[in-house]
Design a protein around this motif. Structure first.
Motif, short mmCIF file in Angstrom:
data_model
loop_
_atom_site.label_atom_id
_atom_site.label_comp_id
_atom_site.label_asym_id
_atom_site.label_seq_id
_atom_site.Cartn_x
_atom_site.Cartn_y
_atom_site.Cartn_z
N ILE A 44 -13.87 44.33 116.53
CA ILE A 44 -12.86 44.19 115.48
C ILE A 44 -11.75 43.37 116.10
CG2 ILE A 44 -11.18 45.38 114.03
CD1 ILE A 44 -13.08 47.84 114.10
N GLN A 45 -11.38 42.28 115.43
CA GLN A 45 -10.34 41.40 115.96
C GLN A 45 -9.16 41.38 115.00
OE1 GLN A 45 -10.68 36.95 116.07
NE2 GLN A 45 -11.01 37.38 118.24
N SER A 46 -7.99 41.69 115.52
CA SER A 46 -6.75 41.65 114.76
C SER A 46 -5.93 40.49 115.31
CB SER A 46 -6.00 42.97 114.92
OG SER A 46 -4.78 42.96 114.22
N TYR A 47 -5.53 39.60 114.41
CA TYR A 47 -4.92 38.33 114.81
C TYR A 47 -5.91 37.63 115.75
CZ TYR A 47 -0.92 40.18 112.37
OH TYR A 47 -0.12 40.69 111.41
N SER A 48 -5.64 37.41 116.99
CA SER A 48 -6.62 36.75 117.87
C SER A 48 -7.02 37.64 119.03
CB SER A 48 -6.05 35.43 118.37
OG SER A 48 -4.87 35.68 119.11
N THR A 49 -6.84 38.95 118.88
CA THR A 49 -7.12 39.90 119.96
C THR A 49 -8.24 40.85 119.57
OG1 THR A 49 -4.77 39.83 120.58
CG2 THR A 49 -6.07 41.67 121.43
N ASN A 50 -9.21 41.03 120.46
CA ASN A 50 -10.25 42.03 120.25
C ASN A 50 -9.63 43.40 120.50
OD1 ASN A 50 -12.06 39.98 119.79
ND2 ASN A 50 -12.92 40.03 121.83
N VAL A 51 -9.61 44.25 119.46
CA VAL A 51 -8.90 45.52 119.56
C VAL A 51 -9.81 46.74 119.57
CG1 VAL A 51 -6.75 44.61 118.60
CG2 VAL A 51 -8.48 45.55 117.07
N LEU A 109 -9.59 49.73 122.08
CA LEU A 109 -9.40 49.16 123.42
C LEU A 109 -7.94 49.10 123.84
CD1 LEU A 109 -11.92 46.21 123.03
CD2 LEU A 109 -12.32 48.45 124.06
N GLY A 110 -7.18 50.15 123.61
CA GLY A 110 -5.79 50.18 124.05
C GLY A 110 -4.89 50.80 123.01
N TYR A 111 -3.60 50.65 123.22
CA TYR A 111 -2.59 51.15 122.30
C TYR A 111 -2.06 49.97 121.51
CZ TYR A 111 1.59 53.32 120.45
OH TYR A 111 2.54 53.79 119.60
N TRP A 112 -2.02 50.09 120.16
CA TRP A 112 -1.67 48.95 119.33
C TRP A 112 -0.52 49.27 118.39
CZ3 TRP A 112 -3.85 45.04 121.50
CH2 TRP A 112 -5.07 45.20 122.15
N SER A 113 0.08 48.22 117.86
CA SER A 113 1.18 48.35 116.90
C SER A 113 0.69 49.01 115.62
CB SER A 113 1.74 46.96 116.56
OG SER A 113 0.78 46.23 115.80
N MET A 114 1.62 49.37 114.74
CA MET A 114 1.29 50.01 113.49
C MET A 114 0.40 49.10 112.63
SD MET A 114 3.62 51.56 110.37
CE MET A 114 4.88 52.06 111.48
N THR A 115 0.71 47.83 112.58
CA THR A 115 -0.07 46.89 111.77
C THR A 115 -1.50 46.76 112.31
OG1 THR A 115 1.91 45.65 111.18
CG2 THR A 115 -0.20 44.52 110.92
N THR A 116 -1.64 46.61 113.60
CA THR A 116 -2.97 46.50 114.19
C THR A 116 -3.75 47.80 114.00
OG1 THR A 116 -2.21 44.86 115.77
CG2 THR A 116 -4.24 46.02 116.33
N SER A 117 -3.09 48.93 114.12
CA SER A 117 -3.74 50.22 113.88
C SER A 117 -4.25 50.31 112.45
CB SER A 117 -2.78 51.37 114.17
OG SER A 117 -2.46 51.40 115.54
N ALA A 165 -10.87 48.48 108.90
CA ALA A 165 -12.17 47.89 109.25
C ALA A 165 -13.20 48.97 109.54
CB ALA A 165 -12.02 46.96 110.45
N SER A 166 -12.82 49.98 110.30
CA SER A 166 -13.78 51.04 110.62
C SER A 166 -14.21 51.80 109.37
CB SER A 166 -13.21 51.99 111.68
OG SER A 166 -12.08 52.66 111.19
N LYS A 167 -13.29 52.03 108.46
CA LYS A 167 -13.63 52.71 107.20
C LYS A 167 -14.58 51.85 106.38
CE LYS A 167 -11.65 54.82 103.10
NZ LYS A 167 -10.42 55.08 102.35
N GLU A 168 -14.30 50.57 106.28
CA GLU A 168 -15.17 49.66 105.51
C GLU A 168 -16.58 49.57 106.10
OE1 GLU A 168 -14.52 47.57 102.60
OE2 GLU A 168 -13.05 49.21 102.47
N GLY A 180 -17.97 52.02 107.90
CA GLY A 180 -18.54 53.35 108.04
C GLY A 180 -18.62 53.83 109.47
N LEU A 181 -17.62 53.45 110.28
CA LEU A 181 -17.60 53.80 111.70
C LEU A 181 -16.56 54.87 112.01
CD1 LEU A 181 -17.59 50.15 113.11
CD2 LEU A 181 -19.57 51.65 112.83
N SER A 182 -16.86 55.72 112.98
CA SER A 182 -15.89 56.67 113.52
C SER A 182 -15.14 55.98 114.64
CB SER A 182 -16.58 57.91 114.07
OG SER A 182 -17.32 58.56 113.08
N LEU A 183 -13.91 56.37 114.86
CA LEU A 183 -13.11 55.78 115.93
C LEU A 183 -13.11 56.67 117.17
CD1 LEU A 183 -10.05 54.51 113.91
CD2 LEU A 183 -11.86 53.14 114.90
#
Length: 66
Positions: free
Chosen positions: A22-29, A42-50, A56-59, A61-64
């Motif tokens: 899953i890539q948010s902006y240009s970062t693999n998150v 893959l780390g701690y992210w801002s509210m928008t990236t979260s 994406a995970s809901k769409e 059908g993935l668990s986080l």
């Protein structure tokens, strides 16, 4: 590369030699594991990236996992 209906410009699924991410902006998150139906964050992210990761995970059908 796959995009979503929501967040079209800043959220996508990309395929690399190491797998799908899953890539948010240009970062693999988050790394996707289709066999276990999970996405590993893959780390701690801002509210928008979260929001991107959760959407994406809901769409897909993935668990986080962390």
């Amino acid at each position: 590369m796959r995009t979503f209906k929501k967040y079209k410009q800043n959220l996508r699924i990309v395929t690399t030699s190491e797998g799908d991410y899953i890539q948010s902006y240009s970062t693999n998150v988050a790394k996707i594991d289709y066999s276990t139906k999970t996405a590993k964050i893959l780390g701690y992210w801002s509210m928008t990236t979260s929001k991107h990761i959760n959407y994406a995970s809901k769409e897909l059908g993935l668990s986080l996992t962390k």
